[in-house]
Motif scaffolding. Structure first.
Motif, PDB file in Angstrom:
ATOM      1  N   UNK A  97      -3.090   4.686  -1.418  1.00 58.67           N
ATOM      2  CA  UNK A  97      -2.379   3.409  -1.517  1.00 58.67           C
ATOM      3  C   UNK A  97      -1.164   3.581  -2.405  1.00 58.67           C
ATOM      4  N   UNK A  98       0.040   3.138  -2.024  1.00 56.74           N
ATOM      5  CA  UNK A  98       0.410   2.599  -0.722  1.00 56.74           C
ATOM      6  C   UNK A  98       0.143   3.606   0.388  1.00 56.74           C
ATOM      7  N   UNK A  99       0.026   3.099   1.624  1.00 57.31           N
ATOM      8  CA  UNK A  99      -0.428   3.917   2.748  1.00 57.31           C
ATOM      9  C   UNK A  99       0.634   4.821   3.339  1.00 57.31           C
ATOM     10  N   UNK A 100       0.216   5.601   4.298  1.00 55.39           N
ATOM     11  CA  UNK A 100       1.058   6.621   4.907  1.00 55.39           C
ATOM     12  C   UNK A 100       2.315   6.063   5.554  1.00 55.39           C
ATOM     13  N   UNK A 101       2.229   4.870   6.136  1.00 50.19           N
ATOM     14  CA  UNK A 101       3.388   4.329   6.835  1.00 50.19           C
ATOM     15  C   UNK A 101       4.555   4.136   5.866  1.00 50.19           C
ATOM     16  N   UNK A 109      21.484  -4.666  -7.495  1.00 45.85           N
ATOM     17  CA  UNK A 109      20.286  -5.219  -8.140  1.00 45.85           C
ATOM     18  C   UNK A 109      19.070  -4.563  -7.495  1.00 45.85           C
ATOM     19  N   UNK A 110      17.919  -4.701  -8.139  1.00 48.24           N
ATOM     20  CA  UNK A 110      16.711  -4.263  -7.445  1.00 48.24           C
ATOM     21  C   UNK A 110      15.597  -5.261  -7.674  1.00 48.24           C
ATOM     22  N   UNK A 111      14.771  -5.374  -6.677  1.00 46.15           N
ATOM     23  CA  UNK A 111      13.583  -6.223  -6.768  1.00 46.15           C
ATOM     24  C   UNK A 111      12.387  -5.309  -6.856  1.00 46.15           C
ATOM     25  N   UNK A 112      11.544  -5.565  -7.838  1.00 48.80           N
ATOM     26  CA  UNK A 112      10.268  -4.867  -7.926  1.00 48.80           C
ATOM     27  C   UNK A 112       9.240  -5.853  -7.385  1.00 48.80           C
ATOM     28  N   UNK A 113       8.620  -5.494  -6.287  1.00 47.69           N
ATOM     29  CA  UNK A 113       7.706  -6.421  -5.611  1.00 47.69           C
ATOM     30  C   UNK A 113       6.358  -5.738  -5.433  1.00 47.69           C
ATOM     31  N   UNK A 114       5.323  -6.534  -5.353  1.00 48.40           N
ATOM     32  CA  UNK A 114       3.975  -5.977  -5.198  1.00 48.40           C
ATOM     33  C   UNK A 114       3.231  -6.724  -4.122  1.00 48.40           C
ATOM     34  N   UNK A 115       2.367  -5.997  -3.434  1.00 47.78           N
ATOM     35  CA  UNK A 115       1.479  -6.615  -2.454  1.00 47.78           C
ATOM     36  C   UNK A 115       0.058  -6.160  -2.739  1.00 47.78           C
ATOM     37  N   UNK A 141       9.530  -6.612   3.907  1.00 47.31           N
ATOM     38  CA  UNK A 141       9.306  -5.157   3.955  1.00 47.31           C
ATOM     39  C   UNK A 141       7.844  -4.827   3.649  1.00 47.31           C
ATOM     40  N   UNK A 142       7.314  -5.452   2.596  1.00 47.17           N
ATOM     41  CA  UNK A 142       5.926  -5.171   2.194  1.00 47.17           C
ATOM     42  C   UNK A 142       4.958  -5.525   3.312  1.00 47.17           C
ATOM     43  N   UNK A 143       5.165  -6.687   3.900  1.00 41.96           N
ATOM     44  CA  UNK A 143       4.245  -7.123   4.955  1.00 41.96           C
ATOM     45  C   UNK A 143       4.341  -6.237   6.192  1.00 41.96           C
ATOM     46  N   UNK A 144       5.575  -5.842   6.523  1.00 40.21           N
ATOM     47  CA  UNK A 144       5.752  -5.006   7.720  1.00 40.21           C
ATOM     48  C   UNK A 144       5.034  -3.671   7.577  1.00 40.21           C
ATOM     49  N   UNK A 188       1.638  -3.032   3.120  1.00 38.82           N
ATOM     50  CA  UNK A 188       1.771  -2.268   1.884  1.00 38.82           C
ATOM     51  C   UNK A 188       0.748  -2.714   0.829  1.00 38.82           C
ATOM     52  N   UNK A 189       0.273  -1.766   0.034  1.00 36.13           N
ATOM     53  CA  UNK A 189      -0.586  -2.076  -1.122  1.00 36.13           C
ATOM     54  C   UNK A 189      -0.021  -1.349  -2.329  1.00 36.13           C
ATOM     55  N   UNK A 190       0.485  -2.127  -3.299  1.00 32.99           N
ATOM     56  CA  UNK A 190       1.046  -1.516  -4.508  1.00 32.99           C
ATOM     57  C   UNK A 190       2.401  -2.112  -4.829  1.00 32.99           C
ATOM     58  N   UNK A 191       3.106  -1.446  -5.752  1.00 32.01           N
ATOM     59  CA  UNK A 191       4.426  -1.896  -6.173  1.00 32.01           C
ATOM     60  C   UNK A 191       5.486  -1.103  -5.425  1.00 32.01           C
ATOM     61  N   UNK A 192       6.571  -1.792  -5.061  1.00 32.79           N
ATOM     62  CA  UNK A 192       7.695  -1.156  -4.378  1.00 32.79           C
ATOM     63  C   UNK A 192       8.985  -1.550  -5.087  1.00 32.79           C
ATOM     64  N   UNK A 193       9.921  -0.600  -5.146  1.00 30.54           N
ATOM     65  CA  UNK A 193      11.245  -0.930  -5.657  1.00 30.54           C
ATOM     66  C   UNK A 193      12.222  -1.014  -4.494  1.00 30.54           C
ATOM     67  N   UNK A 194      12.957  -2.112  -4.411  1.00 34.84           N
ATOM     68  CA  UNK A 194      13.931  -2.299  -3.337  1.00 34.84           C
ATOM     69  C   UNK A 194      15.312  -2.447  -3.965  1.00 34.84           C
ATOM     70  N   UNK A 195      16.184  -1.469  -3.718  1.00 35.89           N
ATOM     71  CA  UNK A 195      17.543  -1.522  -4.263  1.00 35.89           C
ATOM     72  C   UNK A 195      18.462  -2.257  -3.304  1.00 35.89           C
TER      73      UNK A 195
END
Lengths: 355, 355
Positions: free
Chosen positions: B94-98, B190-196, B241-244, B247-254
């Protein structure tokens, strides 16, 4: 800046939750930690780089531990004197021996505090039934008989509600040297977490208000219910104690609040359960403050940025975790202890009640 | 509550500063960590209970590592596919392979983002001089040629200011598959730090505004200079992006901020340097948020309680430490790296500029 360069190793005697949180704070400042702990699989061992599992009378292990580190500190004050002698011959111990000598013995501690002009509960040295009888006559009942050494979380204590309880209480001491303390008529208990740097600077955190249950700390709330004058007094008396001991590190000072002023209950020469709120209420928490002092960094400021209620998770309080994890503004701190036991501190939560 | 009981072991692939801070966050929630890292003495090893030092093509070591943990996460996205195959056969990743498949390849990532209806820089697949010439004719110069895989902190990139630079830039790619990206006329990044979470809930931290120097992040400031509408857009697109990706975990989106809206620059399937401010601005920081997701805890809320400027300490920025240690409201985070090198991230400071 620092007496110790980055990457130096800090030896921590004691591997419980305090050692664990000290170790994490040290790593945040770029230091590495070596834990010395008699029990297997100590909580601090999960987050420290090195762990020595050995008894306090294993002088070889103590020597090897000391030689592998650059400075030694501790998470609890009841380290045997002989172990301290071995360690001190090899590396500096901070806070120093005087703080340990004073705080390891309730009778010496009370005398030390009185010599500083601070108020304590009335007390008397108890060596036998006769001295207990005489002390009760002077101090009066109710009173509390405590072992002079090695008591914590309500252990080694017996209440004497009437003189009839005296014999039973003395038997509870099992022959250990004891002290009788008169009851203090206090409205509430607060504690000051104070720090003194290697250069003598003193910084205090805002006092917290403590609620105990069954002799174990249950909650600490900041701000405490104190007048501005009492708040200032608390800081000043903590500074007085730190300076008198030429202290280096963080100290917890428990105070009874009475209409006649603040009475010092107890001094702990280490980070303190009642200071855990600083993890979520201050930029530099008590653990980092202690490490900063021990390695010779400048102290962080003690300013509080939030109102916080710290609640200990004791024994099966852990069952409440699923609910707590969903609460907003609630920080969870668990200690990684495998076995849940009644009365065992398993973790704590810091609730930010106002930013 | 948790899919994993307290005391479970989290495997972390990669032992740098992100793995280090993930490990500390995991310990705070009562979990133990096992680091897998090819280099000796990784920063994360100083704070984790277990460390495996082995190469990513050492399948035996990978198998033993996987068997010793309950779930696997990672601090960097460029893990070789074969290593992932070995790990995934034994434990959930986690996050997964995709998320890894998409983010490991700039071309696939750009296509994925466009398919979601999100804006990206104009781009083209570059396989040879002819495709580069055609792409430059369409996209125009200036543009930037990047390797499709394994680029970070400005590595594997070459600017093409005029078509004359094309041949040299292509040579810089050393035969690796590449992508040409058109320059975006942005005002700031900017960046968004998002989690699912494991249950699909999405939580975003407030976007931070990033300033880079020499391809390396220098500072992140919250709040970012964004309109309320842009702030909302940033959160919504991160959630998309997370839903598509399930995703499980934190992601950084620039994100690039332009008069035409937000343009997605890059996606990092992990905790992100631009989210370090959360350590001193939020009750649950990005590292704990990631661990909460990975073990199946409820996510913490992302609410920000302070204005923060995060500044990276790069190379001999460490020399500034004595001054920084004296600053009020400044939290220092060092990574325990033994060797100071130019361009190497040695630590960061979080300055709380307003509570």
């Amino acid at each position: 800046m620092s007496e110790l360069p980055a990457g130096s190793v800090i030896g921590i005697v004691g591997g419980g939750q305090l050692g664990r949180m000290l170790s994490v704070a040290a790593s945040r400042l770029g230091f590495r930690c070596h834990i010395f702990e008699p029990s297997e699989n100590p909580p601090a061992g999960q987050v420290a780089e090195y762990v020595t599992t050995a008894a306090y009378d294993d002088h070889d292990a103590l020597r090897k531990f000391a030689e592998s580190v650059d400075v030694i500190t501790y998470e609890f004050e009841n380290i045997p004197t002989e172990a301290l002698d071995v360690l001190q011959a090899l590396r500096p111990i901070r806070p120093g021996r005087e703080a340990l000598r004073v705080s390891q013995d309730r009778l010496i501690e009370k005398g030390f505090l009185q010599d500083l002009g601070l108020k304590t509960a009335p007390f008397a040295d108890i060596t036998d039934a006769a001295s207990l009888e005489a002390a009760l006559a002077e101090i009066g009942a109710p009173a509390i008989l405590k072992t002079r050494r090695f008591g914590y979380d309500g252990k080694g204590q017996a209440r004497i509600m009437t003189p009839d309880d005296a014999a039973g209480a003395l038997a509870d001491m099992a022959g250990a040297p004891a002290i009788l303390e008169g009851f203090v008529n206090f409205t509430h208990e607060v504690s000051v977490i104070a720090a003194r740097g290697l250069n003598g600077e003193v910084v205090c955190f805002d006092p917290g208000e403590n609620v105990h249950e069954g002799g174990i700390l249950r909650t600490t709330t900041v701000p405490a219910n104190l007048t501005p004058m009492q708040r200032m007094d608390a800081g000043l008396l903590a500074g007085k104690i730190l300076n008198a001991l030429d202290y280096v590190g963080v100290m917890g000072v428990e105070l009874f609040v009475t209409p006649q002023g603040l009475i010092v209950n107890e001094v702990a020469p280490r980070v303190h359960n009642s200071g855990h709120w600083t993890q979520n209420g201050c930029t530099t928490d008590q653990f980092e403050q202690h490490i900063r002092a021990v390695v010779g960094w400048p102290l962080g400021e003690g300013q509080r940025y939030a109102d916080v209620v710290m609640e200990n998770l004791i024994g099966d309080d852990l069952d409440k975790l699923p609910g707590y994890a969903k609460e907003p503004n609630t920080a969870i701190h668990l200690y990684g202890k495998a076995d849940v036991k009644a009365g065992r501190k398993m973790g704590h939560v810091n609730r930010i009640v106002k930013d």
